[in-house]
Design a protein around this motif. Structure first.
Motif, PDB file in Angstrom:
ATOM      1  N   TYR A 284       0.428  -0.788  -0.289  1.00 44.98           N
ATOM      2  CA  TYR A 284      -0.013   0.057   0.078  1.00 44.98           C
ATOM      3  C   TYR A 284       0.934   1.387   0.249  1.00 44.98           C
ATOM      4  N   ASP A 288       1.833   4.252  -5.152  1.00 38.68           N
ATOM      5  CA  ASP A 288       1.588   5.323  -5.700  1.00 38.68           C
ATOM      6  C   ASP A 288       2.506   5.417  -6.921  1.00 38.68           C
ATOM      7  N   SER A 289       3.496   4.734  -6.071  1.00 40.73           N
ATOM      8  CA  SER A 289       5.464   4.866  -6.838  1.00 40.73           C
ATOM      9  C   SER A 289       5.064   3.899  -8.295  1.00 40.73           C
ATOM     10  N   LYS A 318      -5.256  -0.832  -9.869  1.00 47.83           N
ATOM     11  CA  LYS A 318      -3.738  -1.455 -10.263  1.00 47.83           C
ATOM     12  C   LYS A 318      -3.306  -2.881  -9.975  1.00 47.83           C
ATOM     13  N   ASP A 393      10.558   3.962  -4.125  1.00 41.32           N
ATOM     14  CA  ASP A 393      10.071   4.321  -5.461  1.00 41.32           C
ATOM     15  C   ASP A 393       9.735   3.362  -6.200  1.00 41.32           C
TER      16      ASP A 393
END
Length: 425
Positions: A284, A288-289, A318, A393
């Motif tokens: 989680y 985002d990356s 995703k 990241d």
């Protein structure tokens, strides 16, 4: 589209040496065929197949499979040498046939040999040492020597006997550490962590009486080849074919593509839903990356682990979870993935991922002990893996010199075979 980076095998502009110049002339002995002996474990048999591919013998091989009796009391007899185990099973089945103890002896389900679909063969026979030796002898002059590659504890008695009976006609390689009498084989291929002296913590886990027997002292003998990880079939050619085969499904996915491979607890790497919860939390944090995430489980993954992961991410836009239906996307994931997260229990999956040169993150190393800990330490020291913490990241890529254990072992095999005056064609 982000380019796929694959390691290249050694060579000169991809050109092959014409057969007429490869030692295949009159009088030369060229190894053109291989006999592989597996134990039913995909991880073990893929090591045999991976070495055969690296030697260019993938199109001319025969795979045999050593199988143990299963069911009932046999599940408690796997510590015995396989020949003794089979003998005891045969005696018990005969003695208690049609009695009330039949179920105790053979279990409720009849024993079946499951053929692995990963090798593309419909039938895999039990090895017949006499037949293999006879064929190797009788066809030696016409077809050259036979390469015998075996992997796994149960294959040792077969491969060593083949060499004993036909040493002039075969070249025998034993993959994974046979523990004793290494001179029974022409070559032994074993991971470094399985050969070298135990770590300080590992020494405390093994009774002092058995330490010398379990791990031979340094340096290894001249017929021992040490690898970093496990051999496998995920070479550059296989990944390029997989990239083509999975192009339509995987190429359109948003980048970067993070591939998550979840194995299962082992004797030296025990964990449960605690690791699944840790993985979920970390995933989680990095979503985002990520452009997209593909999750897959192995045959060893406990249902309680797969269930909690599936329930958490099912329906997430995703995340895609492979549920085990064919075809298996594993090779496609290796080819198209931009980064990997792999549980620490699987030396095979880690070895495959580390051959791509792409970022590999490991989760669960704190649950590992003994030689598994030594393996992870070796990967970290080479800079090929990093711990998965959830702070990464995924869009920031990093690289390293890919692991090419199969290529390096194949090079050593060619050198040793050349000392006999043979070549690998």
């Amino acid at each position: 589209m982000r380019p796929i980076r694959l390691p290249e095998p050694p060579g000169v502009d991809g050109m092959e040496t014409p057969e007429i110049f490869s030692g295949g002339g009159s009088g030369a002995k060229v190894v053109r065929r291989a006999v592989l002996i597996g134990n039913g474990s995909p991880g073990a048999e893929n090591q045999c197949l991976g070495l055969a591919r690296a030697l260019g013998l993938a199109d001319n091989l025969t795979l045999y499979r050593v199988t143990r009796p299963r069911g009932g009391i046999n599940e408690w007899l796997h510590f015995l040498p396989i020949s003794l185990h089979k003998f005891i099973d045969q005696v018990l089945r005969q003695f208690f046939r049609n009695t009330r103890f039949t179920i105790v002896v053979q279990g409720r389900k009849p024993y079946r040999v499951l053929n692995s679909s990963s090798v593309g063969l419909s039938t895999i026979l039990e090895p017949d040492v006499k037949k293999i030796v006879t064929v190797a002898r009788e066809t030696y002059e016409k077809e050259g020597p036979t390469l015998v590659v075996a992997c796994g504890w149960d294959t040792i008695s077969y491969s060593s006997l083949i060499r004993k009976l036909a040493s002039d006609n075969v070249f025998v390689i034993q993959i994974q550490h046979p523990r004793s009498r290494l001179d029974r084989f022409d070559l032994v291929v074993t991971p470094r962590h399985d050969y070298y002296a135990l770590t300080a913590s590992g020494q405390q886990e093994i009774p002092r009486l058995f330490r010398r027997w379990i791990t031979p002292q340094e340096p290894p003998r001249s017929n021992v080849v040490l690898t970093v990880g496990a051999l496998h079939q995920a070479d550059s050619a296989a990944l390029r074919l997989a990239a083509i085969a999975w192009h339509d499904e995987l190429a359109p996915l948003p980048k970067p593509l993070l591939v998550v491979n979840i194995g299962g607890p082992t004797r030296n790497c025990k964990y449960g839903i605690d690791l699944a919860k840790q993985l979920i939390s970390s995933l989680y944090n990095v979503l985002d990356s990520c452009g997209s995430v593909r999750i897959s489980f192995s045959r060893r993954t406990p249902w309680k682990v797969s269930d909690i992961v599936f329930k958490e991410f099912a329906g997430h836009p995703k995340v895609y979870i492979w549920e085990g239906e064919e075809p298996n996307p594993h090779m496609g994931h290796l080819a198209w993935g931009d980064a990997f997260v792999i549980t620490a229990d699987s030396i095979s999956m880690l070895s495959e991922a580390c051959s791509t040169g792409k970022p590999v993150y490991v989760i669960g190393t704190e649950h590992c002990k003994w030689k598994f800990s030594a393996f992870h330490k070796a990967l970290r020291e080479r800079g090929v893996v990093r711990p998965f913490t959830g702070l990464e990241d995924i869009s920031n890529s990093w690289s390293y010199a890919p692991l090419n254990d199969a290529i390096e072992v194949a090079t050593r095999v060619r050198e040793v075979i050349a000392e006999r005056g043979w070549t690998v064609g």
